[in-house]
Design an enzyme around this catalytic site. Structure first.
Site, PDB file in Angstrom:
ATOM      1  N   GLU A  67       0.815  -1.205   0.000  1.00  0.00           N
ATOM      2  CA  GLU A  67       0.000   0.000   0.000  1.00  0.00           C
ATOM      3  C   GLU A  67       0.850   1.256   0.000  1.00  0.00           C
ATOM      4  OE1 GLU A  67      -2.469  -3.358   1.518  1.00  0.00           O
ATOM      5  OE2 GLU A  67      -0.448  -2.606   1.946  1.00  0.00           O
ATOM      6  N   HIS A 136     -10.163  -6.198  10.076  1.00  0.00           N
ATOM      7  CA  HIS A 136     -10.883  -6.032   8.821  1.00  0.00           C
ATOM      8  C   HIS A 136     -12.287  -5.467   9.026  1.00  0.00           C
ATOM      9  CE1 HIS A 136      -7.948  -9.305   8.129  1.00  0.00           C
ATOM     10  NE2 HIS A 136      -7.885  -8.849   6.887  1.00  0.00           N
TER      11      HIS A 136
END
Length: 340
Positions: A67, A136
């Site tokens: 990322e 998550h």
């Protein structure tokens, strides 16, 4: 005179987002997309479905699992005149790339004295409810809203998702586009049916920084963010059976925050409940309440907030469901207001 009936075309948020990106890519060659699994797969949450087939791998770029690398690359591309869209698959992953987001994306326009804008969109998933545990399932609205230099939007339905995405792509500022997984229209996530609404085929923009009164009322103001809007509407139905007429506001945009719409509503109702799936402390719920209290509006009872407890999100489904906001918790909060 006969009237032409407009045929409804209902889309999920995922399809509305993909349509907005495709329409902008057709008219602006500077727009491209980067992220993990956003190519042939079409995105884990469907946000880029069909784009790879139309635009190819040069403009729909699957990236390695780094990322920091692809968000940093997007900052450079935006600074050089492009309009990248990048997907941070889960907002929970912000920890591995916060330097690229906040020290680069959000600050570089300021550091350059306004001479180098960073017009890019960072779209990222939020929310729990499907037992994916603490890495998550967070919302983290307050984390990004707290940091100056970037706009932050969070739609609750497909119409707003398309309009906000087009507005975000065209904005000269970096925009964080936070979409709730349970509203996306992906069946395996248990989609909220009311997030699937009519979406016009033509391009249109929803103004960033403008909230929406989705239900008018006089007795209490319920302010929601993404899933919180739907909890608020369901609570309003339950309250109506008790003779209580609730007004429900969809913030849509966290930065800029439309305080005026909230204040106008609370000045009418005198009561406030804020619903946010982000953590209870130090978040958007507290900011909205503080804005109302600081305005000097005379409240009929102490404001209430329905938010996630200050605990890591449990994997266990019964424990997670216990912690999540709900319509029932909103109704109970209204009862607490009445008893004080």
């Amino acid at each position: 005179m006969s009237q032409t009936k407009v045929k409804e075309r209902k889309l999920t948020i995922a399809r509305a987002m993909a349509e907005a990106v495709a329409q902008e890519m057709r008219t602006d060659d500077r727009v491209f997309v980067m992220g993990e699994d956003i190519g042939q797969l079409g995105g884990v949450f469907g946000n880029t479905r069909g784009l790879h087939e139309e635009f190819g791998s040069k403009r729909i770029r699957d990236t390695p699992i780094s990322e920091t690398a692809f968000i940093g690359a997007a900052v450079g591309a935006a600074s050089d005149g492009m309009r990248p869209i990048v997907e941070l698959m889960f907002v929970d992953f912000f920890g591995v790339c916060m330097d690229a987001i906040y020290n680069l994306m959000a600050k570089n326009t300021y550091f350059s004295g306004g001479n180098i804008p960073v017009p890019m969109v960072l779209m990222t998933s939020t929310g729990g409810g499907y037992s994916d545990a603490g890495q998550h399932s967070q919302c983290l609205h307050g984390t990004f809203a707290h940091l100056p230099g970037m706009k932050v939007v969070a739609p609750s339905n497909a119409y707003d998702a398309k309009g906000l995405m087009l507005a975000a792509i065209r904005d000269q500022n970096p925009v964080v586009f936070m979409f709730h997984k349970a509203l996306q229209g992906m069946g395996w996530l248990g989609t909220e049916p009311d997030s699937v609404v009519h979406v016009p085929e033509e391009q249109y923009m929803v103004e960033i920084g403008k909230a929406n009164v989705v239900k008018e009322g006089n007795d209490v103001t319920i302010v929601g963010i993404t899933s919180g809007v739907h909890h608020g509407l369901k609570a309003a139905e339950q309250l109506a059976k008790m003779g209580i007429n609730a007004e429900v506001i969809d913030l849509r945009s966290l930065v800029p925050l439309d305080r005026e719409t909230v204040l106008n509503s609370v000045s009418k109702t005198g009561k406030l409940i804020v619903v946010d799936e982000d953590y209870h402390s130090y978040g958007m719920s507290g900011e909205i309440i503080a804005s109302v209290v600081e305005s000097g509006i005379e409240l009929k009872s102490p404001p209430q907030r329905i938010a996630y407890p200050d605990i890591p999100i449990p994997f266990s489904r019964p424990m997670e469901q216990w912690a999540l906001p709900s319509a029932e918790k909103i109704v109970a909060a209204y009862g607490n207001m009445e008893s004080k």
